[in-house]
Scaffold this active site. Structure first.
Site, PDB file in Angstrom:
ATOM      1  N   HIS A 113      32.159  39.669  29.131  1.00 32.25           N
ATOM      2  CA  HIS A 113      31.708  38.659  30.092  1.00 32.25           C
ATOM      3  C   HIS A 113      30.282  38.244  29.716  1.00 32.25           C
ATOM      4  O   HIS A 113      29.435  39.108  29.468  1.00 32.25           O
ATOM      5  CB  HIS A 113      31.749  39.219  31.517  1.00 32.25           C
TER       6      HIS A 113
ATOM      7  N   THR B 216      40.518  45.248  35.353  1.00 33.16           N
ATOM      8  CA  THR B 216      41.369  45.649  36.469  1.00 33.16           C
ATOM      9  C   THR B 216      41.878  44.356  37.101  1.00 33.16           C
ATOM     10  O   THR B 216      41.461  43.262  36.704  1.00 33.16           O
ATOM     11  CB  THR B 216      40.567  46.467  37.508  1.00 33.16           C
TER      12      THR B 216
END
Ligand code: GAR
Length: 210
Positions: A113, A150
Site C-alpha cells: 500500500h 484480510t
C-alpha cells in the site's frame, strides 16, 4: 523448510512492483520464492507484458466481467488453487477479494500500500488518489506499507513499512514515484522473501520477524 514456494502475483496496472519482484528474483533476493504465475484483473495491464517478457505464466480474470465480488473471489480462489500458490502478492491489485480467497489463503497473502498505514488507507484509497490525499493534508512524511491481506481492506497485520520525505513542490505523480523508488520496490521483495522463508510470526494481530 527451504522448499521452493510458488509465488503468484496479482496485478491490475503498470506492474512496476511486479518488476521489482522479478528483479529481486534475478538477483537471488526472493528467498525460497519463485514467481510462477501473474494474474491480471484487466486485459490491458502492462504487468502481463512484463511477465511474458520474463517467461512467467500469465492468466487473466477480468473484474469487469463480474457483477459480484463474491463470484469473482471464488473464481480467483480456484485459479490460485490450480496454480498451487504458496504465497500470493497483491502488486498494484485494485480489487478487494472476499472470504473465498481470504479464508483459503489466510496468512499467505500480502499487499503493498502506498502510504504509512493507518494513514490514507481503506476503501477508496488506491493508486494516485492516496498521494493526492496525503498532499491535501500536508503531511511531511508518507511512505509504503506491506501487510497481510484480510477481508477488511488494508487492515491486516503490518509486515514492513518505510517512510519517505514529502517535498513542498511535490505533485501526486512525483510523490508516487519517490515512494515507489525509495519504499515500495524495496520493502515488497523483502517482505515476500521473509514470508517465503517462513520468517514472519503473527501474534495478536502484530508481526514479528524471526
Ligand atoms: C502502487 O503504488 C501500489 O502501491 C498501489 O498502486 C500502485 C500500482 O503500481 N496500490 C494500491 O493503491 C492498492 N491499494 P504498479 O502497478 O506499477 O505496481
Amino acid at each position: 523448510m527451504n522448499n521452493t514456494k510458488n509465488v503468484v502475483v496479482l496485478a491490475s496496472g503498470g506492474g512496476t512492483n511486479l518488476q521489482a519482484l522479478i528483479d529481486a528474483q534475478h538477483r537471488g533476493e526472493l528467498g525460497s520464492g519463485k514467481i510462477t504465475c501473474v494474474v491480471a484483473s484487466k486485459a490491458d495491464a502492462y504487468a502481463l507484458t512484463r511477465a511474458k517478457d520474463n517467461g512467467i505464466k500469465t492468466r487473466t480474470l477480468i473484474r469487469k466481467d463480474y457483477d459480484s465480488v463474491e463470484k469473482y473471489s471464488e473464481d480467483m480462489r480456484d485459479i490460485l488453487l490450480e496454480e498451487k500458490a504458496d504465497v500470493i502478492v497483491y502488486a498494484g491489485f485494485m480489487t478487494i477479494l472476499g472470504d473465498a480467497v481470504c479464508d483459503t489463503f489466510k496468512d499467505k497473502m500480502v499487499n503493498v500500500h502506498p502510504a504509512l498505514i493507518p494513514s490514507f488507507c481503506g476503501k477508496g484509497y488506491y493508486g494516485l488518489h492516496v498521494h493526492e490525499e496525503a498532499l491535501k493534508k500536508g503531511v511531511k512524511v508518507s511512505g509504503a506499507t506491506v501487510h497481510f491481506v484480510t477481508a477488511e481492506c488494508d487492515a491486516g497485520p503490518i509486515i514492513l513499512q518505510k517512510a519517505v520525505e514529502v517535498k513542498d513542490d511535490d505533485t501526486p505523480e512525483t510523490l508516487q514515484l519517490r515512494i515507489m523508488q525509495e519504499a515500495e520496490w524495496k520493502i515488497l521483495p523483502q517482505a515476500v522473501a521473509l514470508l517465503c522463508d517462513e520468517k514472519i510470526e503473527i501474534k495478536d494481530g502484530k508481526t514479528f520477524i524471526k
